[in-house]
Design an enzyme around this catalytic site. Structure first.
Site, PDB file in Angstrom:
ATOM      1  CE1 TYR A   1     -10.126  -2.475  -9.457  1.00  0.00           C
ATOM      2  CE2 TYR A   1      -8.068  -1.742 -10.419  1.00  0.00           C
ATOM      3  CZ  TYR A   1      -8.987  -1.685  -9.409  1.00  0.00           C
ATOM      4  OH  TYR A   1      -8.780  -0.842  -8.342  1.00  0.00           O
TER       5      TYR A   1
ATOM      6  CG  HIS B   1      -8.520  -4.455  -3.863  1.00  0.00           C
ATOM      7  ND1 HIS B   1      -8.795  -4.742  -5.175  1.00  0.00           N
ATOM      8  CD2 HIS B   1      -8.886  -3.166  -3.710  1.00  0.00           C
ATOM      9  CE1 HIS B   1      -9.301  -3.687  -5.774  1.00  0.00           C
ATOM     10  NE2 HIS B   1      -9.374  -2.713  -4.899  1.00  0.00           N
TER      11      HIS B   1
ATOM     12  CB  SER C   1     -12.350   7.444  -6.282  1.00  0.00           C
ATOM     13  OG  SER C   1     -12.650   6.179  -6.793  1.00  0.00           O
TER      14      SER C   1
ATOM     15  N   GLY D   1     -15.664  10.530 -10.939  1.00  0.00           N
ATOM     16  CA  GLY D   1     -16.102  11.295 -12.096  1.00  0.00           C
ATOM     17  C   GLY D   1     -16.992  12.471 -11.770  1.00  0.00           C
TER      18      GLY D   1
END
Length: 335
Positions: free
Chosen positions: A60, A127, A200, A205
């Site tokens: 990130y 990850h 998520s 979103g």
């Protein structure tokens, strides 16, 4: 305001807040980095509300999100949180490079500890799975980091069921992180006593404002390349959002709260980690913990977002998902 409750994540002793905070969007991914003082204030507000399970990764930024958390966790804050970070995704010659070889695992952990300015990472995930390296080799090095006190608990992200089993046989896996709509490996996690961390949980979103969310995408927002946000799929998927919105209105909550509430009703071994860069959104996400759903409402919601209803793959081809999460079984030697 009431504080967020606690849950046990996995069966190795890790306890976290019932809802976590994904920190990626503070530094990258969803547009340009947000002002550092504002993000530190947001993190401190989350901790005060009881949201103490903080999720980051060395990719990130890259690196800048870990540095941000390191600054936020100074001044007596570190012992109040459960800190999770990840390794394994990098870039080489402009391409995504997934690595899980022992030397890389150790170097990545040492670098993250330095950026985070901590002595130990509470939960350290691979990850993405390196399909060139047997998972036993990667977990073997992580086990050494646990023995050395640099990591407390080990996690995997987007790994297949078979990889999870093989990893767990080398050292107990505390948590598996996956996207909220993937439930095919959940039985394996529950059989092995592995906690589930849902990233998520708001559909990147989508469940905040439906198709309108694309209007807020900046030029460097990676969601622009995700199939579910492509025009040919977005209008169809927006029908799902409209149905969720109708139910949310009848429940007296927002669509995003309803989406989070559905996850919270999946079991007490699951922790969603919605990300946000605004305090008001954080408070709204916490409000999802108060939304109660009946079995009938749960079934209705699940019918809205069934895999054969949603159009478009959830990720672009650059980043592998659990479908590519298997590693070789043969003997392995470092190059």
């Amino acid at each position: 305001m009431a504080k967020v409750g606690r849950i046990k994540l996995g069966s190795q002793g890790l306890e976290v807040s019932a809802q976590g905070l994904g920190c990626m969007s503070m530094s990258s991914g969803y547009g340009p980095p947000k002002p550092e003082p504002d993000m530190i204030a947001l993190i401190h507000h989350a901790i005060q509300r009881g949201v103490t399970f903080l999720d980051t990764s060395d990719i990130y930024g890259p690196h800048t999100n870990e540095i941000l958390l390191g600054k936020a966790l100074k001044e007596g804050v570190r012992d109040k949180v459960e800190l999770a970070s990840k390794f394994g995704i990098g870039f080489a010659d402009g391409r995504v490079d997934i690595r899980g070889d022992p030397a890389y695992v150790r170097a990545a952990c040492e670098a993250s500890l330095k950026r985070l300015e901590v002595d130990c990472i509470d939960l350290y995930y691979q990850h993405r799975v390196d399909t060139r390296v047997p998972i036993e080799v990667t977990i073997g090095e992580l086990r050494k980091l646990v023995e050395e006190g640099k990591v407390k608990y080990i996690g995997l992200s987007e790994a297949s069921a078979s990889t999870i089993r093989r990893a767990h046989a080398v050292h107990p896996i505390t948590a598996v992180q996956l996207e909220w709509s993937l439930w095919s490996i959940i039985p394996t996690c529950r059989e092995l006593g592995i906690g589930i961390v849902a990233y998520s949980p708001l559909g990147r979103g989508f469940f905040t404002s439906g198709a309108k969310v694309v209007e807020s995408f900046s030029d460097n927002d990676f969601r622009k390349n995700e199939p579910r946000f492509h025009p040919e799929n977005l209008n169809h998927n927006n029908i799902i959002f409209e149905r969720v919105s109708e139910m949310a209105k009848s429940k007296g909550c927002t669509p995003s709260q309803l989406a989070l509430a559905w996850l919270h009703h999946q079991g007490n071994d699951l922790c969603p980690i919605p990300g946000t860069t605004k305090i008001e959104n954080l408070n709204q996400n916490i409000g999802a913990l108060s939304v109660k759903l009946t079995p009938k409402e749960m079934a209705e919601l699940e019918s809205f977002v069934a895999a054969d209803v949603v159009k478009g793959e959830r990720s672009g081809p650059a980043i592998p998902t659990y479908n590519e999460g298997d590693t070789p079984l043969s003997s392995w030697e470092a190059a």
